[in-house]
Design a protein around this motif. Structure first.
Motif, PDB file in Angstrom:
ATOM      1  N   ASN A  75       0.806  -1.224   0.000  1.00  0.00           N
ATOM      2  CA  ASN A  75       0.000   0.000   0.000  1.00  0.00           C
ATOM      3  C   ASN A  75       0.839   1.273   0.000  1.00  0.00           C
ATOM      4  N   ASN A  76       2.165   1.132  -0.014  1.00  0.00           N
ATOM      5  CA  ASN A  76       3.042   2.295   0.088  1.00  0.00           C
ATOM      6  C   ASN A  76       4.202   2.162  -0.893  1.00  0.00           C
ATOM      7  N   SER A  77       4.818   3.287  -1.214  1.00  0.00           N
ATOM      8  CA  SER A  77       5.974   3.270  -2.103  1.00  0.00           C
ATOM      9  C   SER A  77       7.257   3.380  -1.283  1.00  0.00           C
ATOM     10  N   LEU A  78       8.337   2.847  -1.825  1.00  0.00           N
ATOM     11  CA  LEU A  78       9.636   2.962  -1.174  1.00  0.00           C
ATOM     12  C   LEU A  78      10.071   4.426  -1.104  1.00  0.00           C
ATOM     13  N   ARG A  79       9.840   5.167  -2.166  1.00  0.00           N
ATOM     14  CA  ARG A  79      10.307   6.551  -2.257  1.00  0.00           C
ATOM     15  C   ARG A  79       9.712   7.449  -1.177  1.00  0.00           C
ATOM     16  N   LYS A  80       8.468   7.218  -0.835  1.00  0.00           N
ATOM     17  CA  LYS A  80       7.757   8.130   0.068  1.00  0.00           C
ATOM     18  C   LYS A  80       7.811   7.694   1.532  1.00  0.00           C
ATOM     19  N   THR A  81       8.580   6.665   1.823  1.00  0.00           N
ATOM     20  CA  THR A  81       8.715   6.181   3.203  1.00  0.00           C
ATOM     21  C   THR A  81      10.188   5.922   3.485  1.00  0.00           C
ATOM     22  N   LEU A  87      11.327  -1.547   8.410  1.00  0.00           N
ATOM     23  CA  LEU A  87      11.768  -2.928   8.656  1.00  0.00           C
ATOM     24  C   LEU A  87      12.163  -3.146  10.115  1.00  0.00           C
ATOM     25  N   VAL A  88      12.759  -2.137  10.739  1.00  0.00           N
ATOM     26  CA  VAL A  88      13.103  -2.273  12.168  1.00  0.00           C
ATOM     27  C   VAL A  88      11.828  -2.415  12.995  1.00  0.00           C
ATOM     28  N   THR A  89      10.819  -1.630  12.664  1.00  0.00           N
ATOM     29  CA  THR A  89       9.549  -1.710  13.392  1.00  0.00           C
ATOM     30  C   THR A  89       8.855  -3.041  13.130  1.00  0.00           C
ATOM     31  N   CYS A  90       8.962  -3.540  11.902  1.00  0.00           N
ATOM     32  CA  CYS A  90       8.385  -4.860  11.580  1.00  0.00           C
ATOM     33  C   CYS A  90       9.025  -5.951  12.433  1.00  0.00           C
ATOM     34  N   VAL A  91      10.343  -5.890  12.578  1.00  0.00           N
ATOM     35  CA  VAL A  91      11.039  -6.887  13.408  1.00  0.00           C
ATOM     36  C   VAL A  91      10.583  -6.768  14.861  1.00  0.00           C
ATOM     37  N   TYR A  92      10.509  -5.548  15.365  1.00  0.00           N
ATOM     38  CA  TYR A  92      10.089  -5.337  16.752  1.00  0.00           C
ATOM     39  C   TYR A  92       8.674  -5.871  16.980  1.00  0.00           C
ATOM     40  N   GLU A 131       6.458   5.084  18.076  1.00  0.00           N
ATOM     41  CA  GLU A 131       5.460   5.906  17.390  1.00  0.00           C
ATOM     42  C   GLU A 131       5.090   5.303  16.042  1.00  0.00           C
ATOM     43  N   PHE A 132       6.113   4.846  15.305  1.00  0.00           N
ATOM     44  CA  PHE A 132       5.830   4.286  13.981  1.00  0.00           C
ATOM     45  C   PHE A 132       5.086   2.955  14.089  1.00  0.00           C
ATOM     46  N   GLU A 133       5.231   2.268  15.197  1.00  0.00           N
ATOM     47  CA  GLU A 133       4.518   1.002  15.382  1.00  0.00           C
ATOM     48  C   GLU A 133       3.014   1.197  15.211  1.00  0.00           C
ATOM     49  N   PHE A 134       2.493   2.327  15.660  1.00  0.00           N
ATOM     50  CA  PHE A 134       1.055   2.586  15.528  1.00  0.00           C
ATOM     51  C   PHE A 134       0.666   2.762  14.055  1.00  0.00           C
ATOM     52  N   TYR A 135       1.524   3.435  13.278  1.00  0.00           N
ATOM     53  CA  TYR A 135       1.259   3.579  11.845  1.00  0.00           C
ATOM     54  C   TYR A 135       1.309   2.218  11.152  1.00  0.00           C
ATOM     55  N   TRP A 258      19.618   2.939  -3.791  1.00  0.00           N
ATOM     56  CA  TRP A 258      18.558   3.450  -2.928  1.00  0.00           C
ATOM     57  C   TRP A 258      18.604   4.980  -2.843  1.00  0.00           C
ATOM     58  N   ARG A 259      19.797   5.536  -2.660  1.00  0.00           N
ATOM     59  CA  ARG A 259      19.938   6.988  -2.592  1.00  0.00           C
ATOM     60  C   ARG A 259      19.557   7.650  -3.910  1.00  0.00           C
ATOM     61  N   GLU A 260      19.889   6.973  -4.985  1.00  0.00           N
ATOM     62  CA  GLU A 260      19.560   7.487  -6.316  1.00  0.00           C
ATOM     63  C   GLU A 260      18.042   7.529  -6.510  1.00  0.00           C
ATOM     64  N   LEU A 261      17.359   6.471  -6.077  1.00  0.00           N
ATOM     65  CA  LEU A 261      15.902   6.424  -6.184  1.00  0.00           C
ATOM     66  C   LEU A 261      15.263   7.535  -5.355  1.00  0.00           C
ATOM     67  N   ARG A 262      15.753   7.735  -4.144  1.00  0.00           N
ATOM     68  CA  ARG A 262      15.189   8.763  -3.272  1.00  0.00           C
ATOM     69  C   ARG A 262      15.434  10.170  -3.809  1.00  0.00           C
ATOM     70  N   ALA A 263      16.567  10.351  -4.499  1.00  0.00           N
ATOM     71  CA  ALA A 263      16.958  11.692  -4.949  1.00  0.00           C
ATOM     72  C   ALA A 263      16.253  12.127  -6.223  1.00  0.00           C
ATOM     73  N   ARG A 264      15.699  11.185  -6.962  1.00  0.00           N
ATOM     74  CA  ARG A 264      15.067  11.552  -8.238  1.00  0.00           C
ATOM     75  C   ARG A 264      13.798  12.364  -7.996  1.00  0.00           C
ATOM     76  N   PRO A 265      13.650  13.448  -8.762  1.00  0.00           N
ATOM     77  CA  PRO A 265      12.476  14.311  -8.553  1.00  0.00           C
ATOM     78  C   PRO A 265      11.177  13.619  -8.959  1.00  0.00           C
ATOM     79  N   SER A 266      10.101  13.994  -8.329  1.00  0.00           N
ATOM     80  CA  SER A 266       8.792  13.403  -8.637  1.00  0.00           C
ATOM     81  C   SER A 266       8.324  13.888 -10.004  1.00  0.00           C
TER      82      SER A 266
END
Length: 266
Positions: A75-81, A87-92, A131-135, A258-266
């Motif tokens: 339900n979410n994109s990698l770029r916007k999260t 993943l740390v919250t998923c493990v917890y 906090e993110f656990e609730f999301y 990963w950094r390249e994907l995040r840096a690309r403009p929308s």
């Protein structure tokens, strides 16, 4: 918890289709190739595995964290999260649901140790993970019980009389299946059967003398099953396809990608 898979929330609420998964990737695939997207997903799964190893978690806890991560990104994109926080919250969360609790401060400390400068760091404290656990719970619709292929795999292998080497090979295939989306698309017993099918086809199955597997033509055994063989073949193909991507996968290139994907403009 439901008494069987077919009455579970996993079957009724979280068995998705390929079309909905394709829609969830649209945003990211505008900026990265399908192959690179899959490689990034493999990388994040590997990071879950690394964190779980530091925390000495058993495989079922790791598998549950994998499923939570994949459900979130249906339900979410990698770029916007931030997948690292996810993943740390998923493990917890998985440690709590699988009754293998680890204090949130320990999880955060180990995350900071793993995701050092080479991985871009982990700039969050325990309060941010809490906090993110609730999301995360909201995104999962609070459906948290996961049915995995491991139990049906062991039951079927025992019925067939498969030797330990074959069981282990099939078990590893199930582990690898979590790098794909089959856990969101098919019931766990079908994934278990696909792992056994691959083990037999790739000649890694060995059966005890006189056992059902030893005295049975396995092709006929699969043909006689009351299951959709096309689905089993599809699962096997999905797992084989991830091996193809894995062949030229290099971890040291993932952070740059990963950094390249995040840096690309929308």
């Amino acid at each position: 918890m439901a008494a069987n898979y077919w009455e579970s929330t996993q079957s009724l609420k979280w068995q998705l289709d390929r079309w909905s998964l394709a829609r969830s990737r649209e945003e990211d695939l505008r900026h990265v190739s399908e192959s690179d997207y899959v490689k990034l997903k493999i990388w994040f799964c590997n990071l879950i595995q690394k964190l779980a190893k530091r925390l000495q978690l058993r495989q079922q806890v790791v598998a549950t964290a994998f499923v939570y991560f994949k459900r979130f990104y249906s339900n979410n994109s990698l770029r916007k999260t931030d997948p690292i926080l996810v993943l740390v919250t998923c493990v917890y969360l998985a440690t709590k649901i699988e009754e293998c609790p680890v204090h949130i401060k320990v999880v955060t400390q180990e995350a900071k140790h793993i995701f050092q400068v080479d991985y871009g760091g982990f700039p969050y404290d325990s309060s941010k993970v809490a906090e993110f656990e609730f999301y995360l719970l909201e995104e999962l619709n609070f459906y948290l019980i996961i049915w995995h292929p491991y139990r049906p795999l062991l039951q079927i292998c025992e019925e067939l009389g498969m030797r330990e080497s074959g069981v282990q090979y099939a078990w590893f295939i199930v582990n690898d299946s979590y790098r794909t989306d089959v856990c969101l698309l098919y019931p766990p017993h079908m994934i278990a059967l696909a792992a056994i099918y691959m083990t037999v086809v790739l000649n890694h199955a060995d059966f005890a003398p006189g056992s059902l597997g030893d005295r049975t033509d396995m092709r006929q055994w699969f043909a006689d099953l009351n299951v959709d063989m096309e689905s089993i073949v599809e699962i096997a193909q999905d797992i084989l396809s991830i091996y193809e991507v894995w062949k030229d996968w290099k971890e040291d290139r993932m952070l740059h990608l990963w950094r390249e994907l995040r840096a690309r403009p929308s």
